[in-house]
Design a protein around this motif. Structure first.
Motif, PDB file in Angstrom:
ATOM      1  N   UNK A 171      38.072  39.385  44.235  1.00  0.00           N
ATOM      2  CA  UNK A 171      38.086  39.272  42.777  1.00  0.00           C
ATOM      3  C   UNK A 171      38.299  37.813  42.384  1.00  0.00           C
ATOM      4  N   UNK A 172      37.856  37.459  41.173  1.00  0.00           N
ATOM      5  CA  UNK A 172      38.034  36.114  40.625  1.00  0.00           C
ATOM      6  C   UNK A 172      38.724  36.251  39.275  1.00  0.00           C
ATOM      7  N   UNK A 173      39.814  35.504  39.096  1.00  0.00           N
ATOM      8  CA  UNK A 173      40.537  35.508  37.823  1.00  0.00           C
ATOM      9  C   UNK A 173      40.558  34.069  37.312  1.00  0.00           C
ATOM     10  N   UNK A 174      39.980  33.868  36.126  1.00  0.00           N
ATOM     11  CA  UNK A 174      39.735  32.514  35.609  1.00  0.00           C
ATOM     12  C   UNK A 174      40.858  32.012  34.693  1.00  0.00           C
ATOM     13  N   UNK A 175      40.659  30.791  34.226  1.00  0.00           N
ATOM     14  CA  UNK A 175      41.667  30.031  33.495  1.00  0.00           C
ATOM     15  C   UNK A 175      42.162  30.736  32.236  1.00  0.00           C
ATOM     16  N   UNK A 176      43.485  30.629  32.045  1.00  0.00           N
ATOM     17  CA  UNK A 176      44.190  31.179  30.883  1.00  0.00           C
ATOM     18  C   UNK A 176      44.093  32.698  30.772  1.00  0.00           C
ATOM     19  N   UNK A 177      43.581  33.357  31.818  1.00  0.00           N
ATOM     20  CA  UNK A 177      43.655  34.814  31.862  1.00  0.00           C
ATOM     21  C   UNK A 177      45.090  35.209  32.163  1.00  0.00           C
ATOM     22  N   UNK A 178      45.479  36.363  31.630  1.00  0.00           N
ATOM     23  CA  UNK A 178      46.819  36.901  31.879  1.00  0.00           C
ATOM     24  C   UNK A 178      46.677  38.367  32.257  1.00  0.00           C
ATOM     25  N   UNK A 179      47.006  38.675  33.499  1.00  0.00           N
ATOM     26  CA  UNK A 179      46.975  40.057  33.974  1.00  0.00           C
ATOM     27  C   UNK A 179      48.374  40.626  33.790  1.00  0.00           C
ATOM     28  N   UNK A 180      48.484  41.730  33.050  1.00  0.00           N
ATOM     29  CA  UNK A 180      49.783  42.305  32.739  1.00  0.00           C
ATOM     30  C   UNK A 180      50.504  42.861  33.950  1.00  0.00           C
ATOM     31  N   UNK A 181      51.767  43.161  33.767  1.00  0.00           N
ATOM     32  CA  UNK A 181      52.588  43.730  34.836  1.00  0.00           C
ATOM     33  C   UNK A 181      52.019  45.070  35.304  1.00  0.00           C
ATOM     34  N   UNK A 182      52.142  45.309  36.594  1.00  0.00           N
ATOM     35  CA  UNK A 182      51.764  46.591  37.220  1.00  0.00           C
ATOM     36  C   UNK A 182      50.297  46.951  36.986  1.00  0.00           C
ATOM     37  N   UNK A 183      49.439  45.957  36.819  1.00  0.00           N
ATOM     38  CA  UNK A 183      47.995  46.208  36.686  1.00  0.00           C
ATOM     39  C   UNK A 183      47.335  46.184  38.057  1.00  0.00           C
ATOM     40  N   UNK A 184      46.167  46.786  38.144  1.00  0.00           N
ATOM     41  CA  UNK A 184      45.311  46.658  39.317  1.00  0.00           C
ATOM     42  C   UNK A 184      43.962  46.132  38.848  1.00  0.00           C
ATOM     43  N   UNK A 185      43.552  45.002  39.429  1.00  0.00           N
ATOM     44  CA  UNK A 185      42.222  44.447  39.198  1.00  0.00           C
ATOM     45  C   UNK A 185      41.384  44.823  40.415  1.00  0.00           C
ATOM     46  N   UNK A 186      40.295  45.526  40.197  1.00  0.00           N
ATOM     47  CA  UNK A 186      39.496  46.066  41.291  1.00  0.00           C
ATOM     48  C   UNK A 186      38.859  44.973  42.132  1.00  0.00           C
TER      49      UNK A 186
END
Length: 198
Positions: free
Chosen positions: A101-116
């Motif tokens: 997976x790729x997570x880009x600038x200023x993204x915010x993944x919340x607590x207890x999330x799953x990014x596939x």
């Protein structure tokens, strides 16, 4: 491990963290207690700050980097799968980023999330806690169940234990020429990938 000070900033690795000898740490990198950093991971603090908080893991061939003045952070008990790229983003506590997976600038993944696995999270993306995030570009698909969160947490504990195992017993060696008689197997902790039994 290849570890480089840059412009007077030297990486910091807590004594209870394990960083594989082939991982590369450059400049403003902070690896907290109980973290695991896998083979060939690259943590490049040559522009922004790179932080792994307590109990986080960053697996094989992952990359963490960011633009100047940014912080790229994996919060407490974050879990970053093989080959993922994090750039100038924040991964919330107890979240999981899937393989490649790729997570880009200023993204915010919340607590207890799953990014596939293989998701592409665009710059500036935000999601609420306990979300399943999928796709390219990624979007929130649904809320995670308590069972899914527990599954993720068990996997993270496995990596925290792996950090301890590696600190205690991982040593470089020469391979054997043949399989020895009665070769033992790695111990079984009881953890199973989702969908493969109890």
């Amino acid at each position: 491990m290849p570890c480089y000070s840059l412009d007077g900033l030297t990486p910091v690795v807590h004594p209870t963290a394990y960083v594989h000898p082939t991982a590369v740490l450059i400049g403003d990198v902070i690896v907290g207690p109980g973290c695991y950093v896998g083979p060939l991971a690259a943590l490049r603090g040559d522009f922004g700050r790179i932080v792994l908080e307590e109990g986080a893991n960053l697996q094989d061939t992952c990359v963490m980097h960011g633009f100047p003045d940014s912080d790229t952070v994996v919060e407490r008990n974050g879990h970053i799968g093989h080959g993922a790229v994090l750039h100038g983003c924040v991964i919330g506590a107890d979240a999981l980023i899937g393989m490649n997976a790729v997570v880009m600038d200023k993204a915010r993944i919340g607590e207890r999330c799953i990014v596939a696995a293989t998701a592409f999270v665009k710059a500036g993306f935000e999601c609420p806690p306990q979300s399943l995030v999928m796709g390219s570009p990624a979007s929130v698909k649904r809320e995670l169940s308590a069972e899914e969160i527990a599954w993720k947490q068990r996997g993270t504990v496995e990596y925290q234990e792996l950090a301890k195992r590696c600190l205690a017993s991982l040593v470089e060696c020469q391979p054997l020429a043949a399989v020895e008689e009665g070769r033992p197997r790695m111990g079984d902790s009881g953890f199973r990938p989702k969908g493969q039994g109890a």
